[in-house]
Design a protein around this motif. Structure first.
Motif, short mmCIF file in Angstrom:
data_model
loop_
_atom_site.label_atom_id
_atom_site.label_comp_id
_atom_site.label_asym_id
_atom_site.label_seq_id
_atom_site.Cartn_x
_atom_site.Cartn_y
_atom_site.Cartn_z
N ARG A 103 0.71 -1.09 -0.10
CA ARG A 103 0.06 -0.18 -0.09
C ARG A 103 0.77 1.38 -0.23
O ARG A 103 0.49 2.34 -0.63
N SER A 148 -3.06 4.63 -5.03
CA SER A 148 -4.15 4.03 -4.14
C SER A 148 -5.26 3.29 -4.82
O SER A 148 -5.82 2.35 -4.23
N GLU A 149 -5.53 3.23 -6.30
CA GLU A 149 -6.43 2.47 -6.88
C GLU A 149 -5.90 1.16 -6.96
O GLU A 149 -6.69 0.21 -7.45
N VAL A 171 -6.25 -2.48 -3.30
CA VAL A 171 -7.07 -3.54 -3.34
C VAL A 171 -6.82 -4.75 -4.38
O VAL A 171 -6.66 -5.74 -3.97
N HIS A 192 -3.88 -6.48 -2.51
CA HIS A 192 -4.40 -7.24 -1.28
C HIS A 192 -5.16 -8.64 -1.99
O HIS A 192 -4.91 -9.80 -1.46
N LEU A 237 -14.31 -9.47 -0.12
CA LEU A 237 -14.05 -8.01 0.45
C LEU A 237 -13.61 -7.37 -0.95
O LEU A 237 -13.99 -6.11 -0.90
N ALA A 238 -12.79 -7.86 -1.59
CA ALA A 238 -12.56 -7.32 -2.82
C ALA A 238 -13.72 -6.93 -3.80
O ALA A 238 -13.83 -5.98 -4.26
N LEU A 287 -16.84 -6.62 -2.66
CA LEU A 287 -17.53 -5.69 -2.14
C LEU A 287 -17.00 -4.04 -2.22
O LEU A 287 -17.80 -3.38 -2.44
N TRP A 288 -15.68 -4.08 -2.43
CA TRP A 288 -15.05 -2.68 -2.89
C TRP A 288 -15.72 -2.14 -4.30
O TRP A 288 -15.68 -1.06 -4.52
N THR A 289 -15.87 -3.26 -5.20
CA THR A 289 -16.35 -2.75 -6.52
C THR A 289 -18.03 -2.72 -6.75
O THR A 289 -18.44 -2.03 -7.71
N ASP A 342 -11.05 5.77 -7.29
CA ASP A 342 -10.20 4.63 -7.34
C ASP A 342 -10.75 3.27 -8.02
O ASP A 342 -10.70 2.24 -7.78
N ALA A 373 -11.40 -1.68 -10.76
CA ALA A 373 -12.61 -2.46 -10.51
C ALA A 373 -12.82 -3.47 -11.41
O ALA A 373 -13.07 -4.61 -11.07
#
Length: 588
Positions: A329, A334-335, A338, A341, A375-376, A378-380, A419, A423
């Motif tokens: 990180r 920043s984009e 995720v 990870h 979780l990834a 969910l980020w999208t 970011d 996605a």
């Protein structure tokens, strides 16, 4: 009754049964009674002979007779005697401990702290020696209470020693040394052959051993990284104790210490990783997280129970992702945090293929990888939600003008998530894992459907992410709708339902996006009418596609009338032609 009537009635009566039959029945019953009487007399003679033979022999105890006195149930006391005894012993020990603390902390007459320390030391030695005699007499509860008092007195001895002779030393450093000495002393005392029966000493020693490293780090004004490392090392030593000790109170104490110190250490390392200002700080925090992961893996490998190993392996996998992802990180835009990870989470699946690991640990790694991927995804979701729901803003701005690109077509009123450029890559990566990594026969069909849904979401948001022209974005959505309707030809019910839902959702989104331009609206509604009408020839999806075709045809009629500036009455007649045509085509 008159006599004449009686005689007349008796002459006219008939016997039921007749007299001859009744006589025969009586003779039969008498013969049966004679036979039964003879049988009973024979049995009586045998019993008399048996009794006479029994009287001549000496009496023998009968097996069903109990030689024990009858059991009498005594009234149950309100409280068991051992429970009352234990409570009284605990209360007595607590009161004596409080008295010793008051004696040590508060002046007693003219005796100074040195004199009180000497008296307290002598009392401590006598108290620690008393459980030996009590254990020999079988007074275990009393011995435990006295031993607990003796352990408390050793703590007061340590305080008295600091106050009398070592008052110039640092309090935190002295507390660290005192806790280490007390842990060693209590362990030696509990391991003596004469006191090995005490159950309080070794757990107390293990509890005291939780503090030396932490207190030494605090006394040395160490950095947060060193303090966190002290917590994790203490947790690691507790994990070693759990693996080597047998079940009992000592092991329970070690488990509590391992989870307690390890939990605080993980929280501290996670906070340091989140607040790291550069690669160096992130690397040190990542090293602490990796240390925690190693401790968790070691405990899972040697620990008891499948559930225990599964939870620790899951935790270890998440810690590895947090450690490596935290380092990435600080060096990536920043984009791409995720996706970094996610890459580490997908790499955990390599451990699942390792045959040397126990099944519980491999399952834990698989769950950890799945949690990271979830979780990834969910980020999208904000990006997908904006692309799906954002075009609804065109309902209040119909035919206001074609937007510049596909992103502007979905950003009518909602802002674009930050970011979001990565996605599509995240969705494609998770879809690839679902399609290739899941090999179980039970989960493989579901995984393929999930991969199909993720690929559809990728194609849905890709035009907006890449900011392609508006017409090209409409074309992409139209192709997606046609492909989903074509996929409805499959025979598997779950896949057919999934394809149908995706087709309907994509068609609605395409319709909303086309409302920005008049020509786009007419072309899109015409195309959707044809597509859904063609799909209605298949029986399995016709109950859903045929109504959709009618809706789009009616919308096309309304849009055509509005484009031609027809009055509402004429447009209504045009709309009525749609159900009329449907009624004519329905029998076919």
């Amino acid at each position: 009754m008159p006599c004449r009537v009686t005689r007349t009635t008796l002459r006219s009566m008939t016997h039921l049964p007749p007299p001859a039959e009744e006589l025969r029945l009586l003779d039969t019953e008498l013969r049966q009674l004679d036979a039964r009487r003879a049988q009973l007399l024979t049995r009586r003679a045998w019993l008399v002979a048996a009794l006479q033979q029994t009287r001549q022999q000496p009496p023998q105890p009968r097996p069903w007779a109990s030689s024990q006195p009858p059991i009498t149930v005594s009234p149950r006391p309100e409280t068991a005697a051992p429970s009352v005894q234990n409570v009284l012993l605990v209360l007595g020990g607590v009161l004596l401990t409080l008295a010793a603390a008051v004696f040590t902390l508060v002046s007693w007459g003219q005796m100074g702290i040195a004199g009180r320390a000497l008296v307290l030391g002598a009392v401590t030695l006598a108290t620690l020696a008393a459980p030996v005699a009590l254990l020999k007499r079988g007074l275990r509860s009393t011995a435990e209470s006295v031993a607990g008092l003796g352990l408390a007195l050793t703590v007061l001895d340590a305080y008295a020693l600091h106050a009398a002779a070592l008052s110039a030393t640092d309090g935190t450093g002295y507390a660290a040394a005192a806790s280490a000495v007390l842990a060693a002393t209590w362990s030696a005392y509990g391991l003596l052959p004469v006191t090995s029966g005490l159950r309080l000493t070794l757990p107390s020693a293990l509890a005291a051993a939780q503090f030396p490293l932490l207190l030494w780090a605090l006394a040395a004004d160490a950095s947060p990284y060193t303090i966190t490392a002290a917590l994790l090392v203490t947790a690691g030593l507790d994990a070693v104790a759990v693996a080597r000790l047998a079940a009992g109170s000592v092991r329970i104490t070690a488990v509590v210490g391992a989870y307690g110190m390890g939990g605080w250490g993980v929280l501290g390392a996670g906070w340091l990783s989140l607040t790291a200002g550069g690669p160096g700080e992130a690397s040190r925090a990542g090293a602490l997280l990796l240390l925690a992961a190693v401790i968790a893996l070691g405990a899972a490998w040697r620990g008891p129970g499948v559930g225990h190993a599964l939870g620790l392996a899951l935790t270890a996998g998440l810690l590895v992702v947090a450690a490596l992802g935290g380092v990435a990180r600080t060096g990536l835009p920043s984009e791409w945090v995720v996706p970094a990870h996610l890459a580490v989470g997908v790499a955990l699946l390599a451990a699942v293929r390792a045959g040397r690991l126990p099944e519980a640990m491999r399952t834990g790694f698989a769950w950890a990888s799945g949690a990271v991927q979830a979780l990834a995804v969910l980020w999208t979701l904000p990006v997908v939600a904006v692309v799906l729901l954002g075009p609804a803003g065109w309902l209040g701005r119909v035919w206001s003008g074609a937007p510049a690109n596909a992103r502007a077509a979905v950003l009518v009123e909602a802002p674009w998530p930050p970011d979001a450029v990565a996605a599509p890559l995240v969705l494609v990566g998770v879809a690839a894992v679902l399609a290739l990594a899941v090999r179980a026969q039970v989960w493989r069909p579901r995984a393929r459907l999930g991969a199909l849904g993720l690929l559809w979401a990728t194609a849905l948001i890709l035009p907006a992410v890449l900011e392609i022209p508006y017409a090209a974005g409409l074309l992409v959505l139209g192709v997606m709708t046609a492909a989903a309707l074509f996929a409805c030809r499959v025979t598997v019910s779950a896949a057919q339902v999934t394809a149908l839902v995706l087709a309907l959702v994509t068609a609605v989104g395409l319709t909303l996006v086309s409302l920005a331009s008049q020509s786009a609206t007419l072309v899109v509604l015409s195309g959707l009418t044809v597509l859904f009408a063609a799909a209605s020839w298949r029986v399995g999806v016709a109950p859903f596609t045929a109504p959709a075709a009618l809706v789009y045809a009616a919308a096309l009629a309304s849009a055509s009338g509005a484009a031609a500036d027809w009055p509402a009455a004429r447009t209504a007649l045009l709309v009525l032609l749609v159900p009329a045509a449907a009624a004519l085509l329905a029998p076919r």
